[in-house]
Scaffold this active site. Structure first.
Site, PDB file in Angstrom:
ATOM      1  N   VAL A  11       0.840  -1.207   0.000  1.00  0.00           N
ATOM      2  CA  VAL A  11       0.000   0.000   0.000  1.00  0.00           C
ATOM      3  C   VAL A  11       0.871   1.251   0.000  1.00  0.00           C
ATOM      4  O   VAL A  11       0.711   2.142  -0.839  1.00  0.00           O
ATOM      5  CB  VAL A  11      -0.945  -0.001   1.226  1.00  0.00           C
ATOM      6  CG1 VAL A  11      -1.716   1.312   1.314  1.00  0.00           C
ATOM      7  CG2 VAL A  11      -1.919  -1.174   1.136  1.00  0.00           C
ATOM      8  N   ASP A  30      10.518   4.072   5.988  1.00  0.00           N
ATOM      9  CA  ASP A  30      10.384   2.742   6.586  1.00  0.00           C
ATOM     10  C   ASP A  30      11.493   2.575   7.621  1.00  0.00           C
ATOM     11  O   ASP A  30      12.558   3.182   7.500  1.00  0.00           O
ATOM     12  CB  ASP A  30      10.509   1.650   5.497  1.00  0.00           C
ATOM     13  CG  ASP A  30       9.848   0.347   5.916  1.00  0.00           C
ATOM     14  OD1 ASP A  30       8.864  -0.059   5.284  1.00  0.00           O
ATOM     15  OD2 ASP A  30      10.326  -0.246   6.927  1.00  0.00           O
ATOM     16  N   THR A  86      -1.338  -3.957   9.149  1.00  0.00           N
ATOM     17  CA  THR A  86      -2.358  -4.179  10.204  1.00  0.00           C
ATOM     18  C   THR A  86      -2.740  -5.661  10.152  1.00  0.00           C
ATOM     19  O   THR A  86      -3.862  -6.031   9.812  1.00  0.00           O
ATOM     20  CB  THR A  86      -3.620  -3.330   9.950  1.00  0.00           C
ATOM     21  OG1 THR A  86      -4.083  -3.642   8.623  1.00  0.00           O
ATOM     22  CG2 THR A  86      -3.329  -1.854  10.054  1.00  0.00           C
ATOM     23  N   THR A 122      -5.728  -0.412   6.019  1.00  0.00           N
ATOM     24  CA  THR A 122      -7.077  -0.848   6.384  1.00  0.00           C
ATOM     25  C   THR A 122      -7.144  -0.955   7.902  1.00  0.00           C
ATOM     26  O   THR A 122      -6.438  -1.761   8.494  1.00  0.00           O
ATOM     27  CB  THR A 122      -7.357  -2.218   5.742  1.00  0.00           C
ATOM     28  OG1 THR A 122      -7.190  -2.075   4.324  1.00  0.00           O
ATOM     29  CG2 THR A 122      -8.763  -2.693   6.048  1.00  0.00           C
ATOM     30  N   PHE A 152      -8.167   0.803  -2.269  1.00  0.00           N
ATOM     31  CA  PHE A 152      -8.929  -0.316  -2.842  1.00  0.00           C
ATOM     32  C   PHE A 152      -8.074  -0.988  -3.909  1.00  0.00           C
ATOM     33  O   PHE A 152      -8.553  -1.339  -4.988  1.00  0.00           O
ATOM     34  CB  PHE A 152     -10.248   0.194  -3.434  1.00  0.00           C
ATOM     35  CG  PHE A 152     -11.134   0.854  -2.415  1.00  0.00           C
ATOM     36  CD1 PHE A 152     -11.139   2.227  -2.267  1.00  0.00           C
ATOM     37  CD2 PHE A 152     -11.933   0.094  -1.574  1.00  0.00           C
ATOM     38  CE1 PHE A 152     -11.939   2.840  -1.312  1.00  0.00           C
ATOM     39  CE2 PHE A 152     -12.727   0.696  -0.607  1.00  0.00           C
ATOM     40  CZ  PHE A 152     -12.732   2.081  -0.474  1.00  0.00           C
ATOM     41  N   LEU A 153      -6.770  -1.127  -3.610  1.00  0.00           N
ATOM     42  CA  LEU A 153      -5.817  -1.612  -4.611  1.00  0.00           C
ATOM     43  C   LEU A 153      -5.807  -3.137  -4.647  1.00  0.00           C
ATOM     44  O   LEU A 153      -5.718  -3.780  -3.614  1.00  0.00           O
ATOM     45  CB  LEU A 153      -4.400  -1.107  -4.271  1.00  0.00           C
ATOM     46  CG  LEU A 153      -4.240   0.395  -4.003  1.00  0.00           C
ATOM     47  CD1 LEU A 153      -2.782   0.702  -3.661  1.00  0.00           C
ATOM     48  CD2 LEU A 153      -4.701   1.219  -5.204  1.00  0.00           C
ATOM     49  N   ARG A 154      -5.905  -3.704  -5.864  1.00  0.00           N
ATOM     50  CA  ARG A 154      -5.722  -5.145  -6.017  1.00  0.00           C
ATOM     51  C   ARG A 154      -4.264  -5.432  -6.322  1.00  0.00           C
ATOM     52  O   ARG A 154      -3.682  -4.757  -7.193  1.00  0.00           O
ATOM     53  CB  ARG A 154      -6.567  -5.666  -7.190  1.00  0.00           C
ATOM     54  CG  ARG A 154      -8.073  -5.674  -6.981  1.00  0.00           C
ATOM     55  CD  ARG A 154      -8.778  -5.878  -8.306  1.00  0.00           C
ATOM     56  NE  ARG A 154      -8.485  -4.775  -9.218  1.00  0.00           N
ATOM     57  CZ  ARG A 154      -8.548  -4.865 -10.558  1.00  0.00           C
ATOM     58  NH1 ARG A 154      -8.877  -6.003 -11.128  1.00  0.00           N
ATOM     59  NH2 ARG A 154      -8.275  -3.815 -11.296  1.00  0.00           N
ATOM     60  N   CYS A 263      -5.600  -9.505   2.191  1.00  0.00           N
ATOM     61  CA  CYS A 263      -6.711  -8.634   2.606  1.00  0.00           C
ATOM     62  C   CYS A 263      -7.999  -9.365   2.956  1.00  0.00           C
ATOM     63  O   CYS A 263      -8.481  -9.258   4.076  1.00  0.00           O
ATOM     64  CB  CYS A 263      -6.974  -7.610   1.510  1.00  0.00           C
ATOM     65  SG  CYS A 263      -5.557  -6.554   1.268  1.00  0.00           S
TER      66      CYS A 263
HETATM   67  C1  UDX Z   1      -8.495  -7.247  -2.699  1.00  0.00           C
HETATM   68  C2  UDX Z   1      -9.520  -6.240  -3.201  1.00  0.00           C
HETATM   69  O1  UDX Z   1      -9.902  -6.595  -4.542  1.00  0.00           O
HETATM   70  C3  UDX Z   1      -8.895  -4.841  -3.199  1.00  0.00           C
HETATM   71  O2  UDX Z   1      -9.864  -3.901  -3.620  1.00  0.00           O
HETATM   72  C4  UDX Z   1      -8.445  -4.535  -1.766  1.00  0.00           C
HETATM   73  O3  UDX Z   1      -7.867  -3.244  -1.699  1.00  0.00           O
HETATM   74  C5  UDX Z   1      -7.435  -5.563  -1.324  1.00  0.00           C
HETATM   75  O4  UDX Z   1      -8.012  -6.877  -1.386  1.00  0.00           O
HETATM   76  P1  UDX Z   1      -6.389  -8.528  -3.627  1.00  0.00           P
HETATM   77  O5  UDX Z   1      -6.478  -9.247  -2.316  1.00  0.00           O
HETATM   78  O6  UDX Z   1      -5.099  -8.011  -4.101  1.00  0.00           O
HETATM   79  O7  UDX Z   1      -7.432  -7.260  -3.606  1.00  0.00           O
HETATM   80  O8  UDX Z   1      -6.879  -9.551  -4.748  1.00  0.00           O
HETATM   81  P2  UDX Z   1      -8.225  -9.838  -5.517  1.00  0.00           P
HETATM   82  O9  UDX Z   1      -7.959  -9.710  -6.952  1.00  0.00           O
HETATM   83  O10 UDX Z   1      -9.356  -9.095  -4.932  1.00  0.00           O
HETATM   84  O11 UDX Z   1      -8.436 -11.419  -5.185  1.00  0.00           O
HETATM   85  C6  UDX Z   1      -8.596 -11.788  -3.840  1.00  0.00           C
HETATM   86  C7  UDX Z   1      -8.797 -13.301  -3.804  1.00  0.00           C
HETATM   87  O12 UDX Z   1     -10.068 -13.642  -4.364  1.00  0.00           O
HETATM   88  C8  UDX Z   1      -7.746 -14.084  -4.587  1.00  0.00           C
HETATM   89  O13 UDX Z   1      -7.402 -15.250  -3.862  1.00  0.00           O
HETATM   90  C9  UDX Z   1      -8.479 -14.469  -5.867  1.00  0.00           C
HETATM   91  O14 UDX Z   1      -8.000 -15.692  -6.404  1.00  0.00           O
HETATM   92  C10 UDX Z   1      -9.897 -14.644  -5.355  1.00  0.00           C
HETATM   93  N1  UDX Z   1     -10.905 -14.422  -6.387  1.00  0.00           N
HETATM   94  C11 UDX Z   1     -11.044 -13.176  -6.916  1.00  0.00           C
HETATM   95  C12 UDX Z   1     -11.727 -15.471  -6.776  1.00  0.00           C
HETATM   96  O15 UDX Z   1     -11.586 -16.594  -6.286  1.00  0.00           O
HETATM   97  N2  UDX Z   1     -12.691 -15.249  -7.698  1.00  0.00           N
HETATM   98  C13 UDX Z   1     -12.874 -14.020  -8.267  1.00  0.00           C
HETATM   99  O16 UDX Z   1     -13.753 -13.884  -9.110  1.00  0.00           O
HETATM  100  C14 UDX Z   1     -12.023 -12.951  -7.868  1.00  0.00           C
END
Ligand code: UDX
Length: 440
Positions: A11, A30, A86, A122, A152-154, A263
């Site tokens: 983040v 850091d 966190t 978060t 809300f970053l993926r 997350c």
């Molecule tokens: C997530 C949220 O999308 C993001 O907005 C937030 O800020 C942080 O948490 P992230 O954890 O990086 O992001 O990954 P994401 O792409 O959301 O996938 C999370 C998990 O869900 C992964 O294990 C992924 O494999 C799974 N997933 C995602 C599914 O199983 N099916 C889906 O359709 C989408």
């Protein structure tokens, strides 16, 4: 504007770099001197597509710097972002806020002039108020506001999500702080990004509500997949058929082995605890947490079943270890349930992941680390796809058959088509669709 970002994880590093790309002057801070030295040499501590190039160009332009000196960075800053970890507190699932509070105290000592302190990590509802209390207790004279601005970053798409967000959420009741935040995010005005101004605790809750809703949506389609398997229906078509309804939406309806990452597992648990403590339990989310954990644990059994009920002495090739593609992050990855269960069942497990091998070596043992997809499947009795990396999507199936002892594939991400696999002569098992067996 001058910005300090405390914490250079996913983040902090992405946010700080993108703020410098907006034209602000950013210092990322850091405690980890090795990490900071590496960043100053242009070495990235995480794999995030596009990050290295953005760091280099902004560092070169003199807009982005890395330092262990929090005091100096805060002193110059108009806005200070708290982007420290966190993690889930061991044992009870509450968010561990010790790093946030420690940062708040250090920031308090260095504040000079009106400063907006922003919680970007978060954090549970009410954390902003506690941060404000800590700063005021440490520096009664300081002129500051504490604002919530969740990310809300993926992972794997973090820069895209920062530069073109669906919305920016800002929690504060101070007009001065709103003015600073508007200035910070001004470049997004040009692309008319909606900015949701609300109260701090509402902003904190929005972050958790978003993640737990997405985790719930995924768990819903995962349970639909199980139902499809017994009703001989197709979960991909169910996802498409409901997802085209604008009220449901097509995204996050891919059935799989269960969600992982840094997350969803952490945030769902933290919100459940917050709600329980508040005497307003979230029974749906409690069930989502339980179902998802059980689902990841059950995936190894699918591999065992596909191998006739036992894998003792058999060789299983595992493609993909990270919790999702385009990241090196292994946190709560389904592979951390699947691989040890296969080893415990007596299998010889060979693994490959394009980016996750280094991280995975700290977390898995008793397995064979391979150099590539085809190397992994040599002489294997079965091949299972756990993470949907692009390079696994178009394997040369004839070559796969030649390399493997028996053509058995367990596709936990549905990246192949059952009919194609039957034609190619595979025993093919996937998620939420009929199994196919092409072998006579
Ligand atoms: C997530 C949220 O999308 C993001 O907005 C937030 O800020 C942080 O948490 P992230 O954890 O990086 O992001 O990954 P994401 O792409 O959301 O996938 C999370 C998990 O869900 C992964 O294990 C992924 O494999 C799974 N997933 C995602 C599914 O199983 N099916 C889906 O359709 C989408």
């Amino acid at each position: 504007m001058h910005v300090a970002v405390v914490g250079t994880g996913y983040v902090g590093l992405v946010s700080g770099t993108c703020f410098s790309e907006f034209g602000h002057h950013v210092t990322c801070v850091d405690k980890d001197a090795k990490k900071i030295a590496g960043l100053n040499r242009g070495e990235m501590p995480i794999y995030e597509p596009g990050l290295q190039r953005l760091v280099e160009s902004n560092a070169e332009a003199g807009r982005l710097g890395f330092s262990t000196d929090l005091g100096a960075a805060v002193k110059d800053a108009d806005a200070v972002f708290i982007a420290v970890g966190t993690p889930s507190r061991r044992g009870d699932g509450h968010a561990d806020l010790s790093y946030v509070y420690a940062a708040a105290e250090e920031i308090a000592k260095a504040i000079d002039g009106y400063t907006v302190v922003v919680t970007k990590s978060t954090v549970p509802v009410g954390t902003g108020a506690e941060v404000e209390r800590i700063i005021r207790a440490t520096r009664p004279d300081a002129d500051f506001d504490v604002v919530s601005n969740p990310e809300f970053l993926r992972e794997g798409a973090a820069i895209e999500d920062f530069m073109r967000p669906d919305r920016v959420v800002i929690g504060t009741e101070s007009e001065r702080a709103r003015e600073v935040m508007r200035e910070l995010y001004r470049p997004l005005y040009l692309i008319e990004t909606p900015i949701v101004f609300t109260r701090r605790q509402t902003s904190e809750l929005i972050k958790y509500a978003a993640n737990t809703f997405l985790a719930t949506k995924i768990t819903f389609i995962n349970e639909m997949a199980d139902l499809c398997e017994v009703l001989d229906a197709d979960v991909q078509d169910v996802a498409r058929g409901i997802g085209l309804d604008g009220r449901i939406g097509r995204k996050f309806l891919h059935a799989g082995p269960g969600y992982g990452g840094s997350c969803f597992p952490k945030d769902t648990l933290a919100l459940v605890r917050t709600a329980q403590d508040a005497g307003s339990p979230l029974r749906i989310v409690e069930t989502v947490v339980e179902i998802n954990a059980k689902r990841k644990q059950s995936m190894a059994q699918r591999v065992i079943d596909a191998c006739g009920g036992g894998v003792a002495g058999k060789t299983i090739a595992v493609l993909g270890l990270t919790f999702k593609p385009n990241t090196d992050d292994m946190r709560d990855s389904p592979s951390l349930d699947i691989v040890p269960a296969l080893v415990a069942a007596g299998a010889r497990v060979r693994v490959f992941d394009p980016k996750g091998m280094d991280e995975a070596r700290h977390l898995l043992d008793g397995i064979e680390w391979c150099k590539g997809a085809y190397d992994t499947m040599a002489d294997a009795d079965a091949l299972t796809i756990v993470t949907e990396w692009n390079e696994f999507r178009a394997l040369d199936l004839d070559r796969v058959k030649e390399l493997m002892k028996t053509p058995v594939m367990i596709d936990l991400r549905n990246i192949y088509n059952p009919n194609d696999m039957a034609e190619a002569g595979f025993d093919y098992t996937c998620i939420g669709r009929a199994k196919v067996s092409a072998r006579a």
